[in-house]
Design an enzyme around this catalytic site. Structure first.
Site, mmCIF file in Angstrom:
data_model
loop_
_atom_site.group_PDB
_atom_site.id
_atom_site.type_symbol
_atom_site.label_atom_id
_atom_site.label_comp_id
_atom_site.label_asym_id
_atom_site.label_seq_id
_atom_site.Cartn_x
_atom_site.Cartn_y
_atom_site.Cartn_z
ATOM 1 N N CYS A 149 -8.366 -6.962 0.538
ATOM 2 C CA CYS A 149 -8.617 -8.208 -0.185
ATOM 3 C C CYS A 149 -9.616 -9.105 0.503
ATOM 4 C CB CYS A 149 -7.318 -8.966 -0.370
ATOM 5 S SG CYS A 149 -6.132 -8.007 -1.255
ATOM 6 N N THR A 156 8.085 -20.083 -16.171
ATOM 7 C CA THR A 156 8.344 -19.191 -17.308
ATOM 8 C C THR A 156 7.851 -17.782 -16.979
ATOM 9 O OG1 THR A 156 8.124 -21.069 -18.776
ATOM 10 C CG2 THR A 156 7.926 -18.888 -19.782
ATOM 11 N N GLN A 180 0.820 -1.219 0.000
ATOM 12 C CA GLN A 180 0.000 0.000 0.000
ATOM 13 C C GLN A 180 0.853 1.268 0.000
ATOM 14 O OE1 GLN A 180 -3.199 0.102 -0.468
ATOM 15 N NE2 GLN A 180 -3.846 -1.986 -0.052
ATOM 16 N N ALA A 200 1.792 -5.072 -8.443
ATOM 17 C CA ALA A 200 1.567 -4.103 -9.528
ATOM 18 C C ALA A 200 0.136 -3.582 -9.602
ATOM 19 C CB ALA A 200 1.957 -4.743 -10.862
HETATM 20 C C1 LIG Z 1 -0.902 -4.753 2.437
HETATM 21 C C2 LIG Z 1 -1.272 -5.825 1.475
HETATM 22 N N1 LIG Z 1 -0.518 -6.934 1.394
HETATM 23 C C3 LIG Z 1 -0.801 -7.929 0.540
HETATM 24 C C4 LIG Z 1 -1.895 -7.853 -0.298
HETATM 25 C C5 LIG Z 1 -2.163 -8.982 -1.259
HETATM 26 O O1 LIG Z 1 -1.857 -8.526 -2.553
HETATM 27 P P1 LIG Z 1 -2.003 -9.416 -3.866
HETATM 28 O O2 LIG Z 1 -3.435 -9.308 -4.261
HETATM 29 O O3 LIG Z 1 -1.110 -8.779 -4.876
HETATM 30 O O4 LIG Z 1 -1.570 -10.786 -3.556
HETATM 31 C C6 LIG Z 1 -2.718 -6.726 -0.241
HETATM 32 C C7 LIG Z 1 -3.940 -6.632 -1.073
HETATM 33 O O5 LIG Z 1 -4.893 -5.988 -0.700
HETATM 34 C C8 LIG Z 1 -2.394 -5.680 0.657
HETATM 35 O O6 LIG Z 1 -3.144 -4.577 0.745
#
Ligand SMILES: Cc1ncc(COP(=O)(O)O)c(C=O)c1O
Length: 390
Positions: free
Chosen positions: A337, A237, A179, A200
């Site tokens: 998430c 890959t 973040q 990304a």
């Molecule tokens: C602080 C943090 N770490 C990890 C993740 C997981 O990211 P990814 O969806 O790229 O696996 C998130 C996604 O919200 C996040 O905000």
């Protein structure tokens, strides 16, 4: 469908930049081959991959071989924690009380290998308590993972200070900067950490690709075997087009200096102004209250709120999110998430929000796709949704 939705959920994910889509489309056509192949098509793919790697390395002032391409932050975090623990005798891993579930899951996997897990408590702003430093960084702590910027309440952590303390004690430290990086690139070495995670899709790149950045000399073991790509640390890959999209998105980010600017300036000065103006108007509504750090101590595009009825009853955040979506506002409750699963927020629990209020969290995160005119309509839509619930 009703009116067009305004997207205020940048911490969950961001719309890819047109330049990102363009470069990926081009490379799908010109660099689709396997970068390990020795023929012309393979060499073209390998060259495109290395060019992207150099561009990304420049943004963090590291050598290209310090970058490990992964599928995103979840994988980077697992590689950082499990991969560095593999070369250490089992000890204690310390994680903050406000980590993303990916870090919590990786730390708990270490328990099966004889490690213990300790939680670094946070204050009411969501910032780790520095008065716990000596206790938590004493033996048998071998590994620390600290989120650089917290997605749910926008708290920024004293990463440099804690990383320096870890260095002095020979403790390996990883930081989840998923973040933080969307607010800008910075020289990696300035954070003083051994390992840094980014993803990304949080900064207008493609979904499904991320990086783990490693300081020179930090030992890491792969989580999976195979073709030995990424210096043997991440076989498979390489997704050349995704990596080129990630590089393109990184190039578009501003730069900042994490030593002199512990609160990053954000992707534009406009965002901070827009955030402040929107927050001020939302806090005029008696049903909303700010939750977490003050505006000048949090991510510059971030608003986190607790919602209640006029009578003071906490409103379930997930219900509110659905109603706001129906009113044309895309925002989120809970962490980026995991929104949509558990109603009780572990992060709000950690910062001391009592019982039912923990379910009333709401998060709005802005991006440069929102104009002042767009944001002007947001408080009015809140008013109609909140009135309907009161
Ligand atoms: C602080 C943090 N770490 C990890 C993740 C997981 O990211 P990814 O969806 O790229 O696996 C998130 C996604 O919200 C996040 O905000």
């Amino acid at each position: 469908m009703g009116r067009p939705e305004l997207y205020l959920d940048a911490a969950a994910t961001t719309p890819p930049l047109p330049a990102v889509i363009a470069v990926m489309q081009q490379l799908q056509q010109t660099a689709w081959a396997n970068p390990s192949s020795l023929h012309g098509a393979g060499l073209a793919a390998a060259e495109a991959l290395e060019r992207s790697r150099w561009r990304m390395a420049e943004r963090f002032a590291v050598s290209p071989d310090q970058l490990i391409v992964t599928s995103g932050a979840t994988e980077s975090v697992h590689l950082a924690l499990l991969g560095s623990a593999a070369s250490l005798p089992p000890g204690r891993v310390v994680i903050s009380a406000v980590e993303h579930p990916a870090v919590i899951a990786a730390a708990h996997q270490l328990e099966a290998l004889g490690w213990s897990v300790a939680e670094w408590p946070v204050d009411s702003q969501g910032v780790v308590r520095l008065d716990q430093l000596d206790r938590l960084l004493s033996a048998p702590t071998q590994l620390v993972s600290l989120i650089a910027a917290q997605g749910e309440v926008g708290a920024l952590q004293p990463v440099i200070e804690i990383a320096q303390a870890c260095r002095e004690r020979g403790i390996v430290i990883h930081s989840d900067a998923t973040q933080l990086v969307p607010q800008g690139c910075f020289p990696f070495a300035q954070l003083r950490v051994d390992l840094l995670t980014l993803s990304a899709h949080k900064f207008r790149g493609p979904r499904g690709v991320g990086l783990l950045i490693r300081a020179p000399g930090v030992e890491l073991s792969p989580l999976q075997g195979g073709g030995g790509q990424e210096h043997g640390l991440r076989s498979g890959t390489e997704p050349v087009a995704l990596v080129s999209g990630m590089a393109e998105a990184l190039i578009a980010l501003p730069r900042f200096d994490p030593v002199s600017q512990p609160v990053p300036p954000g992707s534009s000065t406009q965002i901070r102004r827009q955030r402040d103006q929107l927050l001020e108007r939302l806090l005029e509504l008696p049903q909303l209250q700010l939750c977490g750090p003050s505006p000048d101590q949090r991510l510059p595009n971030h608003i986190s709120l607790l919602a209640k009825t006029i009578g003071g009853q906490p409103l379930p955040g997930r219900d509110l999110v659905r109603r706001l979506a129906a009113a044309g506002l895309a925002c989120s409750s809970g962490s980026a998430c995991s929104s949509g699963r558990s109603a009780d927020s572990a992060v709000l629990t950690a910062i001391g929000i009592p019982g039912p209020e923990r379910q009333s969290g709401l998060r709005l995160t802005l991006g440069p796709w929102l104009s002042d005119q767009d944001l002007d309509v947001v408080p009015g839509r809140f008013v109609s949704v909140l009135e309907a619930l009161s």
